[in-house]
Scaffold this active site. Structure first.
Site, PDB file in Angstrom:
ATOM      1  N   ASP A 246     -19.611  23.080  47.085  1.00  0.00           N
ATOM      2  CA  ASP A 246     -19.161  23.180  47.419  1.00  0.00           C
ATOM      3  C   ASP A 246     -17.397  23.228  47.297  1.00  0.00           C
ATOM      4  OD1 ASP A 246     -20.756  24.376  50.140  1.00  0.00           O
ATOM      5  OD2 ASP A 246     -20.269  22.690  50.979  1.00  0.00           O
ATOM      6  N   GLU A 247     -17.451  23.102  45.986  1.00  0.00           N
ATOM      7  CA  GLU A 247     -16.046  22.361  44.929  1.00  0.00           C
ATOM      8  C   GLU A 247     -15.725  23.304  44.371  1.00  0.00           C
ATOM      9  OE1 GLU A 247     -15.971  18.259  43.695  1.00  0.00           O
ATOM     10  OE2 GLU A 247     -17.106  17.822  45.837  1.00  0.00           O
TER      11      GLU A 247
END
Length: 303
Positions: A246-247
């Site tokens: 999620d980055e």
């Protein structure tokens, strides 16, 4: 590195044939004088007409980004186009991509139990809002879990993920990507974490939708966690998938203000609406070649 999309394309029910050859060129390189002039002159000499152009100079990285849409006045593809672009790439050190605008983007859609984003993308495709060709749907739940959706002729792949069978499941997933010749993989609320190896193989062509809060709530029942903390904004983020969970580089985001009177169910309902809209905008950006990865960020040329 270059990417050239040339294959014939299927048409959505709402799409009409395009009579004139049209292309979208995107590229990035180290900034220096003469780049725009060289591109414009080269296309002019090929008999092409520029219909849209956007550019960005990143002063921090000293890199230049550009998106150019052009067509051929004669209606035919410019002769020697690839060779010309290769020469320019060598001259300026460009990373470039060329898209035939009559070719539809082949998209593989991944989903888990919650299928609101999947339904939204299929609807936008069917009414001609998204210029995509869905080549398959992959779910870690059987088709009965999505009984309310009309998949039509789109192949459905049930791909269960178990603790000891995750590696095999991902191998099957990558085979499906190859077999369908998917240009883009969309995690439309696919609640499985891809391995570093799979994320790397899908680098630059895999988009995820993620609930984004301040603070960020990870794990199960994120909207209930947000409710318990009394957040004032809920939102969603669409980003490229990388090995960092999620980055990945962010493509699109949106938020909605909520109040103390909103229940967890209200947050879920509003959150789903934001997720649908944000993911659809991100997919459109990819399809129209409006997004270029800039290290850990993106450059997005809005329409």
């Amino acid at each position: 590195m270059n990417v050239v999309q040339r294959n014939d394309a299927a048409r959505s029910p709402a799409q009409a044939d395009v009579g004139r050859a049209s292309h979208t060129l995107t590229f990035s390189c180290r900034n220096r004088p003469g780049i725009v002039a060289a591109i414009a002159q080269a296309l002019f000499e090929l008999g092409a007409n520029i219909t849209e152009a956007q550019q960005f100079d990143d002063t921090e990285s000293e890199r230049f980004f550009m998106r150019v849409v052009f067509n051929q006045v004669s209606g035919k593809e410019p002769a020697g186009l690839d060779a010309t672009l290769e020469a320019l790439a060598g001259r300026f050190g460009m990373t470039w991509s060329l898209r035939d605008n009559q070719r539809r983007t082949r998209v593989l859609l991944l989903v888990s139990r919650f299928d609101h984003c999947l339904v939204d993308l299929l609807y936008r495709w069917r009414v001609g809002e998204l210029e995509i060709d869905p080549v398959g749907i992959v779910s870690n739940h059987p088709v009965d879990a999505h009984a309310g959706i009309d998949f039509g002729d789109i192949p459905f792949h049930y791909l269960p993920v178990t603790k000891n069978g995750k590696e095999e499941s991902e191998a099957r997933l990558l085979r499906i990507v190859d077999e369908t010749k998917a240009d883009l993989v969309v995690l439309a609320r696919y609640m499985q974490i891809l391995s570093n190896e799979t994320a790397l193989k899908l680098s630059g062509r895999c988009i995820n939708i993620h609930h984004s809060f301040l603070p960020g709530f990870k794990g199960a029942r994120p909207y209930h966690q947000a409710f318990a903390r009394g957040v004032k904004l809920i939102g969603a983020t669409a980003h490229f998938v990388t090995s960092d969970l999620d980055e990945g580089p962010i493509i699109e985001q949106d938020v909605e203000r909520i109040s103390h009177s909103d229940t967890p169910e209200d947050l879920i309902r509003k959150g789903r609406d934001i997720e649908r809209q944000v993911l659809a905008r991100a997919v459109r950006c990819f399809v129209e070649q409006r997004v270029i990865i800039n290290e850990r960020k993106t450059v997005v040329f809005v329409s």
